[in-house]
Scaffold this active site. Sequence first.
Site, PDB file in Angstrom:
ATOM      1  CG  ASP A 189      -2.088   0.904   1.112  1.00 47.76           C
ATOM      2  OD1 ASP A 189      -2.356   1.401  -0.010  1.00 47.76           O
ATOM      3  OD2 ASP A 189      -2.753   1.156   2.132  1.00 47.76           O
ATOM      4  CG  ASN A 224       1.895   1.617  -5.200  1.00 49.51           C
ATOM      5  OD1 ASN A 224       2.827   1.424  -4.440  1.00 49.51           O
ATOM      6  ND2 ASN A 224       1.394   0.667  -5.976  1.00 49.51           N
ATOM      7  N   GLY A 225      -0.127   5.492  -4.290  1.00 50.25           N
ATOM      8  CA  GLY A 225      -0.776   6.758  -4.658  1.00 50.25           C
ATOM      9  C   GLY A 225      -0.206   7.923  -3.856  1.00 50.25           C
ATOM     10  CG  HIS A 282      -0.353   1.975  -9.313  1.00 54.66           C
ATOM     11  ND1 HIS A 282      -0.473   1.632  -7.977  1.00 54.66           N
ATOM     12  CD2 HIS A 282      -1.531   2.581  -9.640  1.00 54.66           C
ATOM     13  CE1 HIS A 282      -1.657   2.012  -7.525  1.00 54.66           C
ATOM     14  NE2 HIS A 282      -2.303   2.592  -8.516  1.00 54.66           N
ATOM     15  CB  SER A 321      -8.410  -6.017  -3.355  1.00 54.92           C
ATOM     16  OG  SER A 321      -8.937  -4.722  -3.513  1.00 54.92           O
ATOM     17  CD  GLU A 348     -12.719  -5.723  -1.295  1.00 56.97           C
ATOM     18  OE1 GLU A 348     -11.562  -6.067  -1.627  1.00 56.97           O
ATOM     19  OE2 GLU A 348     -13.564  -6.526  -0.847  1.00 56.97           O
ATOM     20  CG  LEU A 391       9.529 -17.194  -3.435  1.00 52.72           C
ATOM     21  CD1 LEU A 391       9.521 -17.144  -1.909  1.00 52.72           C
ATOM     22  CD2 LEU A 391       9.816 -15.802  -4.007  1.00 52.72           C
ATOM     23  NE  ARG A 421      -2.898  -1.509   4.620  1.00 55.96           N
ATOM     24  CZ  ARG A 421      -4.125  -1.700   4.170  1.00 55.96           C
ATOM     25  NH1 ARG A 421      -4.818  -2.719   4.590  1.00 55.96           N
ATOM     26  NH2 ARG A 421      -4.683  -0.869   3.309  1.00 55.96           N
ATOM     27  NE  ARG A 437      -7.873   0.128   5.654  1.00 54.67           N
ATOM     28  CZ  ARG A 437      -7.705   1.411   5.967  1.00 54.67           C
ATOM     29  NH1 ARG A 437      -7.869   1.823   7.212  1.00 54.67           N
ATOM     30  NH2 ARG A 437      -7.379   2.296   5.042  1.00 54.67           N
ATOM     31  CB  ILE A 438      -6.489  -7.905   7.458  1.00 57.77           C
ATOM     32  CG1 ILE A 438      -5.611  -8.000   8.716  1.00 57.77           C
ATOM     33  CG2 ILE A 438      -6.266  -9.141   6.606  1.00 57.77           C
ATOM     34  CD1 ILE A 438      -5.915  -9.187   9.603  1.00 57.77           C
TER      35      ILE A 438
HETATM   36  C1  FPP Z   1      -2.172   0.207  -3.168  1.00 56.58           C
HETATM   37  O1  FPP Z   1      -1.655   1.503  -3.226  1.00 56.58           O
HETATM   38  C2  FPP Z   1      -1.676  -0.549  -4.269  1.00 56.58           C
HETATM   39  C3  FPP Z   1      -2.451  -1.164  -5.211  1.00 56.58           C
HETATM   40  C4  FPP Z   1      -3.923  -1.115  -5.212  1.00 56.58           C
HETATM   41  C5  FPP Z   1      -1.873  -1.892  -6.306  1.00 56.58           C
HETATM   42  C6  FPP Z   1      -0.613  -2.603  -5.988  1.00 56.58           C
HETATM   43  C7  FPP Z   1       0.163  -2.626  -7.186  1.00 56.58           C
HETATM   44  C8  FPP Z   1       1.502  -2.541  -7.244  1.00 56.58           C
HETATM   45  C9  FPP Z   1       2.380  -2.522  -6.090  1.00 56.58           C
HETATM   46  C10 FPP Z   1       2.144  -2.457  -8.550  1.00 56.58           C
HETATM   47  C11 FPP Z   1       2.626  -3.784  -8.967  1.00 56.58           C
HETATM   48  C12 FPP Z   1       1.548  -4.520  -9.598  1.00 56.58           C
HETATM   49  C13 FPP Z   1       1.728  -5.369 -10.580  1.00 56.58           C
HETATM   50  C14 FPP Z   1       0.534  -5.919 -11.178  1.00 56.58           C
HETATM   51  C15 FPP Z   1       3.053  -5.755 -11.103  1.00 56.58           C
HETATM   52  P1  FPP Z   1      -2.664   2.709  -3.325  1.00 56.58           P
HETATM   53  O2  FPP Z   1      -2.778   3.116  -4.729  1.00 56.58           O
HETATM   54  O3  FPP Z   1      -3.960   2.370  -2.663  1.00 56.58           O
HETATM   55  O4  FPP Z   1      -1.908   3.786  -2.510  1.00 56.58           O
HETATM   56  P2  FPP Z   1      -2.567   4.926  -1.613  1.00 56.58           P
HETATM   57  O5  FPP Z   1      -3.195   4.240  -0.435  1.00 56.58           O
HETATM   58  O6  FPP Z   1      -1.408   5.767  -1.255  1.00 56.58           O
HETATM   59  O7  FPP Z   1      -3.583   5.641  -2.471  1.00 56.58           O
END
Ligand code: FPP
Length: 245
Positions: free
Chosen positions: A17, A19-20, A34, A62, A64, A128, A177, A183-184
Amino acid sequence: MNLKDQSKIQDVAIIMDGNGRWAKNRSRPRIWGHVRGASVVSKIAESASDLELNSLTLYAFSTENFSRPDQEVNFLFKLLDKFLIKEKQKILKNNIHFRVIGKFDFLSEKTLRKVRELEDLTKDNTGLKLRFAFGYGGRAEIVEACNTLISKNLKASEENISKHLYDEIINIDLLIRTGGDQRISNFLLWQSAYAELFFTNTFWPDFSSQEFQDILSQVSTRERRFGGIHTSSETEFQKENQTHL
Ligand code: FPP
């Protein structure tokens, strides 16, 4: 198997979690986060392989996540496609057994073919077990398992449900996480029954192999009792508790 053996961290899962927010902090669009996140996936999978973990299960999309804007959702699908192309050789070279778990039949035929091909090419690999949870929901997985049992006229038992989950890894030792939330989020609900939980504030694109190793070392020192207690012997227990027995 004694408690000490059971305590060893062998099966790890990560909710990737942040990325955004990582991208926003750099005034970049969310999808840039991402892209950077995908390169971290590759590094952490390599570390897990070097550390000889049994499995690494990553929450990549997910059920969701469908509520996100279509463009972001489609971008994540494309990222999976790119990942399969880019990482194929490394996965093969490292003897990794790759699988995607979830209900991911919404992916394009082109991507599905790549998934199937890599799963097939790696099915006998002994290193793995790398799992990508895509279109994954923990509740949906349990419901599906129960429905399969009903259709096979089998009774619901822990053993039978475990056997009908998406994958053979039915006990996660450690669930990490990133991104600061605790949270899960519907991830591996059945498999995490006795998992150690670790939450880090690090956003996924900043997550490093060093932090991964530090978390593993730190968690390995935790006492895992699996609902039992640590006493050296029956006699010692009796001695300690004699006056109350
Ligand atoms: C949550 O961060 C992340 C995701 C919903 C996607 C996870 C994807 C990656 C780590 C990229 C790699 C994926 C592939 C398919 C190779 P968020 O966007 O919810 O972050 P935020 O909570 O800061 O908005």
